[in-house]
Motif scaffolding. Structure first.
Motif, PDB file in Angstrom:
ATOM      1  N   GLU B  80     -33.904 -11.688  30.862  1.00 22.97           N
ATOM      2  CA  GLU B  80     -34.621 -10.412  30.784  1.00 22.97           C
ATOM      3  C   GLU B  80     -35.913 -10.438  31.573  1.00 22.97           C
ATOM      4  O   GLU B  80     -36.565 -11.469  31.671  1.00 22.97           O
ATOM      5  CB  GLU B  80     -35.022 -10.119  29.335  1.00 22.97           C
ATOM      6  CG  GLU B  80     -33.948  -9.494  28.483  1.00 22.97           C
ATOM      7  CD  GLU B  80     -34.178  -8.008  28.277  1.00 22.97           C
ATOM      8  OE1 GLU B  80     -33.181  -7.287  28.290  1.00 22.97           O
ATOM      9  OE2 GLU B  80     -35.333  -7.584  28.113  1.00 22.97           O
ATOM     10  N   ASN B 126     -37.990  -3.725  36.085  1.00 22.61           N
ATOM     11  CA  ASN B 126     -37.904  -3.603  34.639  1.00 22.61           C
ATOM     12  C   ASN B 126     -37.613  -2.182  34.171  1.00 22.61           C
ATOM     13  O   ASN B 126     -37.671  -1.886  33.000  1.00 22.61           O
ATOM     14  CB  ASN B 126     -39.192  -4.113  34.002  1.00 22.61           C
ATOM     15  CG  ASN B 126     -38.885  -5.054  32.862  1.00 22.61           C
ATOM     16  OD1 ASN B 126     -37.721  -5.347  32.604  1.00 22.61           O
ATOM     17  ND2 ASN B 126     -39.905  -5.507  32.182  1.00 22.61           N
ATOM     18  N   GLY B 127     -37.330  -1.307  35.104  1.00 23.31           N
ATOM     19  CA  GLY B 127     -36.891   0.023  34.735  1.00 23.31           C
ATOM     20  C   GLY B 127     -38.013   1.018  34.526  1.00 23.31           C
ATOM     21  O   GLY B 127     -37.765   2.162  34.199  1.00 23.31           O
ATOM     22  N   ASP B 134     -36.771   4.511  30.844  1.00 24.00           N
ATOM     23  CA  ASP B 134     -36.231   3.189  30.549  1.00 24.00           C
ATOM     24  C   ASP B 134     -35.057   3.361  29.589  1.00 24.00           C
ATOM     25  O   ASP B 134     -35.239   3.671  28.425  1.00 24.00           O
ATOM     26  CB  ASP B 134     -37.342   2.347  29.918  1.00 24.00           C
ATOM     27  CG  ASP B 134     -37.035   0.876  30.024  1.00 24.00           C
ATOM     28  OD1 ASP B 134     -36.061   0.522  30.720  1.00 24.00           O
ATOM     29  OD2 ASP B 134     -37.767   0.085  29.415  1.00 24.00           O
ATOM     30  N   CYS B 136     -30.970   2.236  28.202  1.00 22.67           N
ATOM     31  CA  CYS B 136     -29.808   1.354  28.178  1.00 22.67           C
ATOM     32  C   CYS B 136     -28.603   2.248  28.497  1.00 22.67           C
ATOM     33  O   CYS B 136     -28.546   3.387  28.070  1.00 22.67           O
ATOM     34  CB  CYS B 136     -29.566   0.743  26.810  1.00 22.67           C
ATOM     35  SG  CYS B 136     -31.021   0.157  25.950  1.00 22.67           S
ATOM     36  N   HIS B 147     -34.219   2.697  25.748  1.00 21.65           N
ATOM     37  CA  HIS B 147     -34.276   1.243  25.586  1.00 21.65           C
ATOM     38  C   HIS B 147     -35.341   0.882  24.558  1.00 21.65           C
ATOM     39  O   HIS B 147     -36.423   1.433  24.552  1.00 21.65           O
ATOM     40  CB  HIS B 147     -34.602   0.597  26.933  1.00 21.65           C
ATOM     41  CG  HIS B 147     -34.838  -0.880  26.833  1.00 21.65           C
ATOM     42  ND1 HIS B 147     -33.810  -1.768  26.674  1.00 21.65           N
ATOM     43  CD2 HIS B 147     -35.978  -1.596  26.848  1.00 21.65           C
ATOM     44  CE1 HIS B 147     -34.320  -2.991  26.601  1.00 21.65           C
ATOM     45  NE2 HIS B 147     -35.634  -2.920  26.704  1.00 21.65           N
ATOM     46  N   CYS B 153     -30.814  -5.360  26.165  1.00 24.51           N
ATOM     47  CA  CYS B 153     -29.811  -4.291  26.180  1.00 24.51           C
ATOM     48  C   CYS B 153     -28.451  -4.825  25.743  1.00 24.51           C
ATOM     49  O   CYS B 153     -27.667  -4.132  25.119  1.00 24.51           O
ATOM     50  CB  CYS B 153     -29.705  -3.701  27.575  1.00 24.51           C
ATOM     51  SG  CYS B 153     -31.285  -3.138  28.191  1.00 24.51           S
ATOM     52  N   ARG B 167     -29.329  -2.476  31.118  1.00 25.65           N
ATOM     53  CA  ARG B 167     -30.504  -1.690  31.483  1.00 25.65           C
ATOM     54  C   ARG B 167     -30.134  -0.786  32.647  1.00 25.65           C
ATOM     55  O   ARG B 167     -29.561  -1.233  33.638  1.00 25.65           O
ATOM     56  CB  ARG B 167     -31.652  -2.619  31.880  1.00 25.65           C
ATOM     57  CG  ARG B 167     -32.977  -1.911  32.078  1.00 25.65           C
ATOM     58  CD  ARG B 167     -33.587  -1.474  30.762  1.00 25.65           C
ATOM     59  NE  ARG B 167     -33.968  -2.584  29.919  1.00 25.65           N
ATOM     60  CZ  ARG B 167     -35.172  -3.164  29.938  1.00 25.65           C
ATOM     61  NH1 ARG B 167     -36.104  -2.721  30.730  1.00 25.65           N
ATOM     62  NH2 ARG B 167     -35.440  -4.165  29.126  1.00 25.65           N
TER      63      ARG B 167
END
Ligand SMILES: [Zn+2]
Ligand SMILES: [Zn+2]
Ligand SMILES: [Zn+2]
Lengths: 106, 181
Positions: B80, B126-127, B134, B136, B147, B153, B167
């Protein structure tokens, strides 16, 4: 345009070498003339600085793209400053010939 | 750092899926890769990652403990995070599966640098860059949910198909091989 590909051997059947700096061979492929040249990597056994030395080697050949499995951060910023594009292929079951075929799809 | 690992983690063989996997950060992965795979000294590795030697030592120690924990307790490992390492513009290609960057920033990126397919997506780290949501996402049905920070995720299950989620906007969501539901 010239493209460098890191290769584990000196034939189109060779696999992509996933380590940039210490790969066995560099393939220099010319997308216009379709010529390929295999250059043994003189930095293969370097304990230190194999990445930057290899980067300078391929840059001196005038490539615009480099294809490998991974690049160190030093190498990355070096190529960035030289405006050379990096292409990462994690899927190492492709051999050099197949990668060249992908490039020829243009 | 070089590249994030090209798979999502590890699972022990012969055990039911763990509900609380060990979460290994990308910088921890990178530390183990540099020290134990590339065989860098700690000083070289710290330089390579652009961090101080004590910081490197801390990251590396943490990585080893996590791996040992997973190894001894039979826990899964999930990769992650680590946005700091992805600040250059990277794209992934859905056609050939490669990633590529874009050193000539003044031009737009329209196609894959390798196969020329237009099926490309910008890698979002990291989105949370560019104010992107962000989320999932389910690799099977495409269902999206917000998320939950701190929860990988992969530990989230799609209510429709019971798939482990990914993600949104990361290479993991873009069809890497390990992404079979
Ligand atoms: Zn492609
Ligand atoms: Zn689903
Ligand atoms: Zn999530």
């Amino acid at each position: 345009m010239k493209v460098a590909i890191t290769s584990a051997g000196n034939s189109p059947e060779s696999q992509l070498d996933s380590r940039f700096g210490r790969c066995s061979y560099f393939v220099i492929f010319d997308t216009e003339s379709k010529s390929t040249e295999f250059i043994p990597n003189p930095n293969k056994e370097n304990l230190d600085g194999a990445g930057p030395a290899s980067a300078h080697l391929v840059a001196s050949r005038g490539v615009k793209k480099v294809i490998s499995g991974e690049f160190g951060s030093k190498v990355k910023s070096l190529f960035d400053s030289l405006q050379i594009q990096l292409i990462v292929l994690n899927d190492s079951d492709k051999n050099i010939g197949e990668i060249i075929e992908l490039l020829n799809h243009k | 750092m070089t590249n994030p690992p090209h798979f999502k983690g590890f699972q022990p063989i012969g055990l039911p899926e763990e509900k609380n996997p060990v979460v290994l950060h990308y910088e921890e992965y990178e530390a183990v890769r540099l020290s134990d795979f590339e065989l860098y000294t700690q000083l070289e590795a710290a330089k390579e990652m652009g961090i101080s030697r004590p910081t490197y030592t801390r990251i590396y120690e943490s990585a080893r403990r996590k791996i040992a924990m997973a190894f001894v307790k039979g826990k899964a490992i999930v990769f992650e995070g680590g946005k700091v390492y992805f600040d250059s513009e990277w794209y992934s290609c859905n056609a050939c599966g490669c990633w590529f960057n874009h050193p000539a920033k003044e031009e737009d990126v329209k196609s894959c640098g390798l196969c020329n397919s237009p099926e490309i997506e910008q890698y979002q780290g990291n989105g949370q860059q560019n104010g992107a949501e962000d989320l999932c996402v389910c690799p099977q049905c495409g269902l999206e949910k917000a998320h939950t920070p701190g929860i990988p995720c992969k530990a989230e299950e799609c209510p429709n198909c019971k798939c482990a989620m990914h993600r949104k906007g990361t290479p993991h969501h873009n069809g890497f091989r390990i992404n079979k539901c």
